[in-house]
Design a protein around this motif. Structure first.
Motif, mmCIF file in Angstrom:
data_model
loop_
_atom_site.group_PDB
_atom_site.id
_atom_site.type_symbol
_atom_site.label_atom_id
_atom_site.label_comp_id
_atom_site.label_asym_id
_atom_site.label_seq_id
_atom_site.Cartn_x
_atom_site.Cartn_y
_atom_site.Cartn_z
ATOM 1 N N THR A 261 -3.146 2.397 -17.915
ATOM 2 C CA THR A 261 -3.870 3.221 -16.947
ATOM 3 C C THR A 261 -5.307 2.753 -16.826
ATOM 4 O O THR A 261 -5.842 2.629 -15.721
ATOM 5 C CB THR A 261 -3.825 4.703 -17.352
ATOM 6 N N ARG A 262 -5.960 2.471 -17.946
ATOM 7 C CA ARG A 262 -7.345 2.008 -17.888
ATOM 8 C C ARG A 262 -7.462 0.638 -17.231
ATOM 9 O O ARG A 262 -8.515 0.288 -16.713
ATOM 10 C CB ARG A 262 -7.980 2.010 -19.277
ATOM 11 N N ARG A 263 -6.393 -0.134 -17.230
ATOM 12 C CA ARG A 263 -6.394 -1.426 -16.530
ATOM 13 C C ARG A 263 -6.126 -1.256 -15.033
ATOM 14 O O ARG A 263 -6.336 -2.178 -14.262
ATOM 15 C CB ARG A 263 -5.340 -2.349 -17.129
ATOM 16 N N ASP A 264 -5.662 -0.106 -14.634
ATOM 17 C CA ASP A 264 -5.352 0.153 -13.231
ATOM 18 C C ASP A 264 -6.654 0.181 -12.413
ATOM 19 O O ASP A 264 -7.536 0.999 -12.692
ATOM 20 C CB ASP A 264 -4.627 1.487 -13.099
ATOM 21 N N PRO A 265 -6.795 -0.722 -11.438
ATOM 22 C CA PRO A 265 -8.044 -0.777 -10.673
ATOM 23 C C PRO A 265 -8.388 0.554 -10.001
ATOM 24 O O PRO A 265 -9.549 0.948 -9.961
ATOM 25 C CB PRO A 265 -7.790 -1.865 -9.624
ATOM 26 N N GLU A 266 -7.400 1.251 -9.498
ATOM 27 C CA GLU A 266 -7.642 2.531 -8.817
ATOM 28 C C GLU A 266 -8.230 3.555 -9.790
ATOM 29 O O GLU A 266 -9.233 4.199 -9.501
ATOM 30 C CB GLU A 266 -6.327 3.043 -8.224
ATOM 31 N N TRP A 267 -7.615 3.716 -10.945
ATOM 32 C CA TRP A 267 -8.104 4.684 -11.932
ATOM 33 C C TRP A 267 -9.507 4.298 -12.402
ATOM 34 O O TRP A 267 -10.406 5.137 -12.459
ATOM 35 C CB TRP A 267 -7.153 4.765 -13.140
ATOM 36 N N ASN A 268 -9.703 3.030 -12.719
ATOM 37 C CA ASN A 268 -10.979 2.575 -13.246
ATOM 38 C C ASN A 268 -12.079 2.724 -12.200
ATOM 39 O O ASN A 268 -13.176 3.199 -12.508
ATOM 40 C CB ASN A 268 -10.841 1.120 -13.714
ATOM 41 N N ALA A 269 -11.805 2.350 -10.965
ATOM 42 C CA ALA A 269 -12.804 2.450 -9.900
ATOM 43 C C ALA A 269 -13.159 3.903 -9.607
ATOM 44 O O ALA A 269 -14.332 4.237 -9.405
ATOM 45 C CB ALA A 269 -12.294 1.757 -8.638
ATOM 46 N N ARG A 270 -12.175 4.777 -9.584
ATOM 47 C CA ARG A 270 -12.422 6.199 -9.331
ATOM 48 C C ARG A 270 -13.258 6.820 -10.454
ATOM 49 O O ARG A 270 -14.223 7.538 -10.217
ATOM 50 C CB ARG A 270 -11.106 6.962 -9.163
#
Length: 98
Positions: free
Chosen positions: A64-73
């Motif tokens: 999840t932390r590698r997910d660009p969407e989650w990290n950017a948000r």
């Protein structure tokens, strides 16, 4: 280096929301070179903005932390909570999940 469409899309989606879009994107470049798989601090900091498992990243799995969407948000939320100019916001939001 070509950046993935997912990374570019996530950054574009949340940059304005951050309140300091130039500093926001610059922070991602400094933290990860826009590589969502970047990690530091012995694996504690992960992703575009190096979401850290000692803060808001606690209990959030690595994928999840590698997910660009989650990290950017998550980073945009931290930037928007910070006051001041773009560089001050970037400093205050350093490793935004801390």
């Amino acid at each position: 280096m070509p950046y993935s469409p997912q990374v570019v899309s996530a950054l574009r989606k949340y940059a304005k929301q951050s309140g300091a879009p130039v500093a926001y994107v610059a922070a991602a470049m400094v933290e990860s070179n826009l590589d969502p798989n970047a990690s530091g601090d012995g694996g504690h900091s992960i992703g575009l903005f190096q979401a850290n498992d000692w803060g808001r990243g606690a209990g959030v799995d690595h994928d999840t932390r590698r997910d660009p969407e989650w990290n950017a948000r998550t980073a945009a939320e931290e930037f928007s909570r910070s006051a001041g100019s773009g560089p001050v916001r970037a400093y205050n939001a350093q490793r935004p999940a801390d």
